[in-house]
Design a protein around this motif. Structure first.
Motif, PDB file in Angstrom:
ATOM      1  N   ALA A 398      -9.018  62.613  22.455  1.00 17.90           N
ATOM      2  CA  ALA A 398      -9.458  63.259  23.877  1.00 17.90           C
ATOM      3  C   ALA A 398      -8.790  62.832  25.108  1.00 17.90           C
ATOM      4  O   ALA A 398      -8.307  63.510  25.991  1.00 17.90           O
ATOM      5  N   LEU A 399      -8.376  61.485  24.984  1.00 16.12           N
ATOM      6  CA  LEU A 399      -7.672  60.896  26.227  1.00 16.12           C
ATOM      7  C   LEU A 399      -6.101  61.490  26.096  1.00 16.12           C
ATOM      8  O   LEU A 399      -5.467  61.627  27.113  1.00 16.12           O
ATOM      9  N   GLU A 400      -5.674  61.573  25.052  1.00 16.69           N
ATOM     10  CA  GLU A 400      -4.157  62.001  24.820  1.00 16.69           C
ATOM     11  C   GLU A 400      -4.308  63.601  25.222  1.00 16.69           C
ATOM     12  O   GLU A 400      -3.300  63.880  25.834  1.00 16.69           O
ATOM     13  N   LEU A 401      -5.132  64.433  24.959  1.00 15.24           N
ATOM     14  CA  LEU A 401      -5.372  65.546  25.353  1.00 15.24           C
ATOM     15  C   LEU A 401      -5.537  65.677  26.855  1.00 15.24           C
ATOM     16  O   LEU A 401      -4.887  66.798  27.542  1.00 15.24           O
ATOM     17  N   LEU A 402      -6.338  65.148  27.342  1.00 16.52           N
ATOM     18  CA  LEU A 402      -6.467  64.948  28.922  1.00 16.52           C
ATOM     19  C   LEU A 402      -4.986  64.584  29.726  1.00 16.52           C
ATOM     20  O   LEU A 402      -4.746  65.341  30.506  1.00 16.52           O
ATOM     21  N   VAL A 421     -13.540  67.432  30.222  1.00 17.27           N
ATOM     22  CA  VAL A 421     -14.356  66.070  30.740  1.00 17.27           C
ATOM     23  C   VAL A 421     -15.982  66.259  30.783  1.00 17.27           C
ATOM     24  O   VAL A 421     -16.779  65.396  30.631  1.00 17.27           O
ATOM     25  N   THR A 422     -16.246  67.654  31.480  1.00 13.41           N
ATOM     26  CA  THR A 422     -17.573  68.026  31.592  1.00 13.41           C
ATOM     27  C   THR A 422     -18.367  67.853  30.205  1.00 13.41           C
ATOM     28  O   THR A 422     -19.468  67.265  30.166  1.00 13.41           O
ATOM     29  N   GLU A 423     -17.670  68.552  29.152  1.00 14.88           N
ATOM     30  CA  GLU A 423     -18.434  68.513  28.065  1.00 14.88           C
ATOM     31  C   GLU A 423     -18.469  67.050  27.409  1.00 14.88           C
ATOM     32  O   GLU A 423     -19.605  66.621  26.741  1.00 14.88           O
ATOM     33  N   CYS A 424     -17.505  66.211  27.351  1.00 19.28           N
ATOM     34  CA  CYS A 424     -17.501  64.916  26.520  1.00 19.28           C
ATOM     35  C   CYS A 424     -17.379  63.669  27.473  1.00 19.28           C
ATOM     36  O   CYS A 424     -17.123  62.591  26.953  1.00 19.28           O
ATOM     37  N   LEU A 427     -19.955  60.670  26.844  1.00 18.21           N
ATOM     38  CA  LEU A 427     -19.630  59.819  25.713  1.00 18.21           C
ATOM     39  C   LEU A 427     -18.451  58.825  25.971  1.00 18.21           C
ATOM     40  O   LEU A 427     -18.353  57.594  25.910  1.00 18.21           O
ATOM     41  N   LEU A 428     -17.225  59.271  26.730  1.00 17.49           N
ATOM     42  CA  LEU A 428     -16.223  58.576  27.039  1.00 17.49           C
ATOM     43  C   LEU A 428     -16.484  57.685  28.041  1.00 17.49           C
ATOM     44  O   LEU A 428     -15.677  56.568  28.018  1.00 17.49           O
ATOM     45  N   GLN A 429     -17.541  57.960  29.119  1.00 14.54           N
ATOM     46  CA  GLN A 429     -17.883  57.084  29.932  1.00 14.54           C
ATOM     47  C   GLN A 429     -18.243  55.876  29.504  1.00 14.54           C
ATOM     48  O   GLN A 429     -18.067  54.602  29.818  1.00 14.54           O
ATOM     49  N   ASP A 430     -19.003  55.929  28.224  1.00 13.68           N
ATOM     50  CA  ASP A 430     -19.550  54.647  27.369  1.00 13.68           C
ATOM     51  C   ASP A 430     -18.581  54.322  26.750  1.00 13.68           C
ATOM     52  O   ASP A 430     -18.510  52.873  26.574  1.00 13.68           O
ATOM     53  N   ILE A 431     -17.623  54.861  25.744  1.00 12.55           N
ATOM     54  CA  ILE A 431     -16.881  54.239  24.953  1.00 12.55           C
ATOM     55  C   ILE A 431     -15.771  53.512  25.586  1.00 12.55           C
ATOM     56  O   ILE A 431     -15.109  52.505  25.325  1.00 12.55           O
ATOM     57  N   SER A 432     -15.155  54.339  26.403  1.00  5.34           N
ATOM     58  CA  SER A 432     -13.741  53.747  26.924  1.00  5.34           C
ATOM     59  C   SER A 432     -13.593  54.224  28.571  1.00  5.34           C
ATOM     60  O   SER A 432     -13.310  55.158  29.073  1.00  5.34           O
ATOM     61  N   PRO A 433     -14.537  53.234  29.177  1.00 10.58           N
ATOM     62  CA  PRO A 433     -14.429  53.445  30.664  1.00 10.58           C
ATOM     63  C   PRO A 433     -13.117  53.295  31.542  1.00 10.58           C
ATOM     64  O   PRO A 433     -12.979  54.131  32.426  1.00 10.58           O
ATOM     65  N   ARG A 434     -12.224  52.478  30.868  1.00 13.96           N
ATOM     66  CA  ARG A 434     -10.869  52.329  31.520  1.00 13.96           C
ATOM     67  C   ARG A 434     -10.302  53.430  31.393  1.00 13.96           C
ATOM     68  O   ARG A 434      -9.699  53.903  32.356  1.00 13.96           O
ATOM     69  N   GLY A 435     -10.265  54.230  30.244  1.00 10.05           N
ATOM     70  CA  GLY A 435      -9.405  55.602  30.094  1.00 10.05           C
ATOM     71  C   GLY A 435     -10.211  56.520  31.074  1.00 10.05           C
ATOM     72  O   GLY A 435      -9.131  57.249  31.738  1.00 10.05           O
ATOM     73  N   MET A 436     -11.538  56.777  31.158  1.00 10.70           N
ATOM     74  CA  MET A 436     -11.861  57.611  32.107  1.00 10.70           C
ATOM     75  C   MET A 436     -11.454  57.314  33.548  1.00 10.70           C
ATOM     76  O   MET A 436     -11.371  58.213  34.435  1.00 10.70           O
TER      77      MET A 436
END
Length: 824
Positions: A398-402, A421-424, A427-436
């Motif tokens: 997901a981060l690679e795609l963004l 980002v609206t859809e996932c 989850l990304l905010q909880d799993i990888s906050p630095r990436g978000m």
């Protein structure tokens, strides 16, 4: 040259004329002068006439020219050009001939003038004037011809320019159409080439396999006929025919449709379960079953679809399952989270299915990104987002795609990234906050650059607001689709830069030499997954009957509980709103009150909904600009038909009077006239007036207006005499005491003054008499009170006297007894 010669001759003639005049006598000079003056006047008049004629000719020529233009506009342009060219040639010839003739004439005239100089000044002057007129006419003719030539040249040039412009436009249009056709043809040829490249090899392989299978079956059939028994020969006769029919009917895409019962019968008739024909039939059945189940799945029946899906051989049909999921998701992106939940459950049992689906989705995403196919890209991105939410796909993808989408930011790429980002994002905010955090910093940079469209900038601002609200309204997984535990889920990780093999060969039928063994293995696996144990079949029949009875009872209890739980309450009042809409439209669309009443009686009302009919009727009446008798007649009809409606209108009267201060003046007037109509026609009982209390403290300005309009309408409808009789009815006096109060003189005077001010003083005669007699009544009441008080006083005195007498008598008796005792 002609003009120059003419000017030279005129100057020499003037000199001669001056010399002759000097030598002539004065008398002759005078006569000549007189004659010259007369001739000059005549020449001026003739010149004016000539000028007038020339103007007339010019007007005629202009009119003829305009008419010729209008008439010749409808003719062919080529013929006009030729005609004009011929005309111009003729004019030139005529002009040249005329010029020659004029030259000859001028020469002869000059000779004649030179010869006639000695004859007298009369002839000389006449010739001079004549030459002058001829020269002027020649000049006018030449100027007119030159103007005609210039006009014709301009017209010819304009028409030639128009023809050239039209030819150029038409040629350009034809060239464009030819280019478009050539492009279309090139595209079609490229598509055909791609199709041939993709499917050519597969088609050749299928044909070779089919031929090979046919040859093998024919060889086997010949061997059975020569070496086997009779039964084997019969089987050999039947089996090849069935196989050939199936192969003939079934091509790469399924071929001719075969009904399910017929296909099942054909499969039963095939005795060799490992033959290519039987495998082909099972493959088609598997493909149809998987497509049907995937197309049928939704959030409510997914738990029921999963056992049916696992009953099919997903190991053999994993390519079919992946293709069906991708097609269904592309057709209906709104069900993406349902398909993701389905894939998540299948991935726990068959991880190779999830891996294959992920590779194909990434390949689809790459193709759509290169081709700028936005709809396909949005579908693929949304599918990946929900697979990330189900933890089938790793968050690094997901981060690679963004990062890929936001590297070279465009309007479309940023819009796709915002949707992803609206859809996932939850989850990304909880799993990888630095990436978000890095992704949102990139969004902020794009927003500050301001190079994208305003609409996309608003989308980014909305995404920041959604992040601030912790993605409220966009949960990672819905509760009804959370079917897999985190411990059981298997996560796949594939980079977008890797070379991906979609394994398209899995979508095409291939004969399996170990078909029966693989089917048995999957049957055993299916029993383990679905819990279908063979030991259950050895149970006793009595135990089965007892168990079945208990199961039936449990099912009945559970059904009753479900029914109790499934009683839905409509908190939104949708049915009530629809009923009111129906009543309103019926009332407004009817021609008269009879039609409206007939239609409203046909509406099926549930118990307790009769009140809605009365409320809507009163509401429609109040909304009109002026009161319509239509509503009063309709309300009267319903009160006469059913007593329930009469009671409901009584309730409406009480409610409206209690809230009369909330109504506008127009609505208040319509409501008062409506109830006055019902009271005047006896559709509503008069005891409803008992709710009205006419005192200064209990009324407001709105309620007084309501009472005023109500009684004025009643007096117009019934008349003052009949209204007074109704109000003085002895049986109804209890209901009218609140309108005509007699408890206090102040309230009585207020009621009398109110009805007198509205022009209905005649109905207060009894109240006036009561007010006149009120002092006497008060005195009588006071006398009665005083008499009652005096009566009580007299009775007390009598009782006191009697008591005193009794006490005296008792004392006397006591004295007598004492005396007797003393005597004794």
């Amino acid at each position: 040259m002609a003009r120059k010669h003419h000017s030279d001759s005129s100057s020499s003639e003037d000199e001669k004329r001056v010399a002759r005049r000097q030598h002539m006598k004065s008398s002759e000079d005078d006569r000549r002068k007189r004659r010259g003056n007369g001739r000059n006047s005549e020449s001026e008049a003739s010149e004016e006439e000539v000028r007038h004629e020339r103007e007339i000719r010019r007007g005629r020529d202009d009119g003829e020219r305009v008419e010729k233009r209008r008439g010749d506009a409808n003719l062919a342009r080529d013929s006009e050009r030729e005609d004009r060219r011929t005309r111009s040639g003729q004019d030139d010839e005529i002009e040249e001939n005329g010029h020659k003739s004029r030259k000859d004439d001028r020469g002869s005239e000059r000779k004649s003038r030179h010869e006639a100089d000695n004859d007298g000044s009369k002839k000389v002057e006449g010739r001079r004037h004549k030459d002058y007129r001829d020269s002027e006419s020649d000049r006018g003719d030449r100027s007119r011809r030159s103007e005609r030539r210039s006009e014709r040249g301009r017209e010819d040039d304009y028409e030639e320019g128009e023809y050239k412009d039209r030819d150029n436009r038409y040629s350009k249009h034809v060239d464009r159409e030819d280019d478009r056709k050539e492009r279309r043809m090139d595209r079609e040829r490229e598509r055909e080439r791609e199709r041939d490249r993709r499917h050519g090899e597969n088609g050749d392989r299928d044909k070779r396999r089919i031929k090979k299978d046919k040859n093998e079956s024919e060889v086997e059939a010949k061997g059975l006929k020569t070496n086997g028994d009779g039964k084997e020969n019969d089987a050999a006769k039947v089996q090849p025919n069935v196989g050939m029919d199936v192969v003939a009917n079934m091509g790469r895409s399924g071929g001719v449709y075969i009904p399910p019962f017929k296909l099942a019968r054909m499969m039963k008739e095939v005795e060799d379960k490992s033959s290519v024909e039987y495998q082909r039939m099972t493959w088609d059945a598997l493909r149809k079953s998987i497509n049907g189940l995937v197309n049928k799945v939704n959030s409510t029946n997914i738990k029921n679809i999963l056992p049916e899906l696992f009953a099919e051989n997903l190991i053999r049909g994993r390519g079919l399952f992946c293709r069906s999921c991708m097609k269904s998701q592309m057709a209906s992106p709104g069900f993406t989270e349902v398909f993701a939940a389905l894939v998540a459950v299948v991935n726990t049992k068959f991880p190779e299915v999830g891996d294959l689906l992920l590779r194909r989705i990434i390949l689809q995403l790459q193709r759509a990104y290169k081709r700028n196919d936005k709809p396909q890209l949005l579908a693929a991105v949304k599918f990946i987002a929900h697979l990330v939410n189900q933890q089938v796909v790793h968050e690094l993808i997901a981060l690679e795609l963004l990062t890929l989408l936001l590297d070279k930011a465009t309007d479309d790429s940023v819009e796709v990234a915002v949707g992803f980002v609206t859809e996932c994002g939850s989850l990304l905010q909880d799993i990888s906050p630095r990436g978000m955090h890095g992704i949102f910093e990139r969004f902020r940079g794009i927003l500050h650059e301001g190079e994208i469209d305003k609409r996309v900038q608003f989308l980014i601002e909305g995404l920041f607001a959604l992040r601030k609200a912790k993605f409220q309204g966009h949960p990672a997984i819905r509760d009804d689709l959370d079917l897999v535990d985190e411990e059981d889920q298997l996560t796949h990780e594939v980079s977008l830069a890797d070379n991906i093999d979609p394994e398209i060969a899995l979508d095409i039928f291939k004969p399996d030499p170990q078909f029966t063994e693989n089917e048995k293995r999957y049957e055993e696996l299916k029993k383990q997954m679905l819990g279908e144990e063979s030991g259950d079949e050895d149970a006793d029949p009595d135990d089965e009957d007892a168990g079945s009875d208990s199961d039936d009872e449990d099912e009945q209890d559970s059904e009753e509980e479900d029914e109790e739980q499934m009683k839905i309450r409509d908190e939104t009042e949708t049915n009530l709103i629809n009923l009111r809409r129906t009543i309103y439209l019926t009332i407004m669309s009817s021609v008269d009150f009879e039609e409206a009443g007939h239609k409203l009686l046909k509406i099926k009302l549930e118990p307790g909904q009769e009140m809605e009919l009365c409320i809507m009727l009163l509401e429609c009446c109040s909304q009109e600009r002026t009161y319509l008798r239509y509503y009063g007649l309709l309300g009267q009809r319903f009160c006469m038909i059913n007593k329930i409606h009469q009671e409901n209108f009584e309730t409406c009267f009480v409610q409206q009077y209690s809230m009369i201060h909330r109504l506008e003046t127009n609505k208040l007037r319509n409501v008062a006239k409506f109830f006055a109509h019902l009271l005047g026609t006896d559709a509503l009982p008069w005891n409803v007036l008992s709710y009205i209390r006419l005192t200064e403290e209990d009324t407001t300005s709105s309620s007084r207006i309501f009472i005023k309009i109500l009684f004025q309408e009643l007096s117009e409808h019934l008349g003052i005499r009949l209204l007074n009789e109704r109000l003085s009815n002895p049986s109804m006096q209890d209901s009218f005491d609140s309108i005509f109060p007699k408890d206090n003189p102040k309230n009585t005077r207020f009621a009398i003054n109110f009805f007198t001010s509205i022009g209905l003083g005649g109905i207060t005669e009894n109240l006036r008499e009561y007010l006149k007699n009120m002092p006497r009544l008060i005195m009588q009441q006071q006398k009665a009170i005083s008499e009652s008080e005096s009566g009580s006083d007299s009775s007390s005195s009598e009782s006191e006297s009697s008591s005193s007498e009794s006490s005296e008598s008792e004392s006397e008796s006591d004295d007598k007894h004492r005396k007797k005792r003393r005597r004794h």
